[in-house]
Design an enzyme around this catalytic site. Structure first.
Site: not given
Ligand code: NDP
Length: 323
Positions: A138, A141-142
């Site tokens: 992701c 997300c990261d």
């Protein structure tokens, strides 16, 4: 021996942000929801590290801790959370039935499905070993954790293109590994990728290994035409080769698209079967964020509450249509 059937008003299947949010709302509406957590209680967030984009956590939060908070909140509201996985369903009549762990049927007036989706991985041992240490499925997300660093992304669909562009704004360079000599992504996304200076595309290339002991340090790729291998130093490896909605057991009952995502009626969580509602990544291949999953979990509980209330207090159909 005849199997026992337990009847509940509102049954929720799945325990990511969508399922828990549905449980919070359903419990507060006094639907006495029973939620089965599935094989991965807490869902995909339990395999991520820090979450910085979920509103309300001003200092960020670890994914697993956030799901514990969701779980606690659902329990505090009175939801009955249970271990167990739905193994089949029978939506042929009302009440609707769900089989748990192949040993117990639960019948319910309304069923909220929040079984999520799972990221596809290449299947390398190093993907497992370095997960959370520079290996992620992701980028949204990261990606932020790799500001000004070089990273790589595997995949050539719209998700990979979108995530490569997202990463290109944060990271110093994005190495995009494409297994064929063309991309599956829409033309416009391809053009954007190819016109972005700090994205380098490696055509006809596959990742052989992610290198690094404690954290991701490089990827070794092989050109499948020339058999030439190249090692690219990177701080992170993102995989974006598609997601698989966890919808197998609903096949034959619920309308789905070609990829298996449940089709819901626009602006609602209603499926083609009355009383069955779908939320979260199970029905969303576009946004796939914790906050959007939670939002649709809330919608599903509100839809279920209206549905049950209309079952209990029928009114002429020209006054009100069942959600
Ligand atoms: P897709 O299935 O469209 O693409 C998957 C990509 O991963 C393909 O390029 C495929 O390669 C590649 N791939 C699959 N397996 C491997 C492997 N083992 N090794 C290397 N590469 C592999 O998935 P997406 O998640 O990109 O998109 C899913 C759907 O969602 C699509 O319909 C897409 O259009 C849509 N979407 C729409 C968005 C939007 O409208 N904003 C944003 C994101 C997605 P190959 O081409 O060789 O098969």
């Amino acid at each position: 021996m005849e199997e026992k059937i337990e009847h509940v008003q509102c049954l929720i299947i799945g325990s990511g942000p969508a399922g828990y949010t549905a449980a919070i709302y359903a419990a507060r509406a006094n639907l006495k929801p029973v939620l089965y957590q599935g094989f991965q209680p807490g869902g995909q967030l339990t395999i991520t590290t820090e979450v910085e984009n979920y509103p309300g956590y001003a200092d960020g939060v670890q994914g697993p801790d956030m799901m514990v908070d969701f779980e606690k909140q659902a329990t505090r509201m009175g939801a009955d959370l249970r271990y167990g996985t739905a193994t089949s369903v029978d939506f042929s009549e009302c009440p609707l039935k769900v089989h748990i762990d192949e040993e117990k049927w639960i019948s319910a007036e309304a069923v909220i499905l929040a079984t999520g989706a799972s990221a596809k991985w290449l299947g390398l041992d190093s993907e497992v070993r370095l997960n959370g240490h520079g290996v992620s499925a992701c980028a949204v997300c990261d990606g932020f954790f790799f500001k000004e660093k070089e990273v790589c992304i595997v995949g050539a669909g719209d998700t990979a293109a979108e995530e490569a562009l997202y990463l290109s704004k944060i990271c110093s360079k994005v190495h995009m590994i494409v297994r064929r000599d063309e991309m599956r992504a829409s033309k416009i996304m391809q053009q954007r990728v190819l016109n972005t200076k700090n994205i380098q595309v490696y055509w006809s290339s596959e990742v052989e290994e992610i290198l690094g002991e404690e954290k991701t340090e490089a990827v070794r790729i092989i050109n499948n035409k020339s058999n030439e291998t190249t090692t690219i130093p990177v701080s992170a490896y993102f995989v974006a080769i598609g997601h698989q909605p966890n919808s197998e057991i609903f096949k034959g009952w619920l309308d789905m698209d070609d990829a298996g995502y449940i089709i819901t009626q626009p602006g609602s969580t209603r499926t083609n079967i009355g009383g069955v509602f779908a939320c979260g990544d199970l029905q969303d291949k576009i946004y796939r964020q914790a906050v959007t999953a939670a939002g649709t979990g809330c919608m599903a509980a509100l839809d279920a509450e209206r549905y049950i209330s209309a079952l209990e207090h029928p009114v002429p159909s020209d006054h009100f249509s069942l959600p």
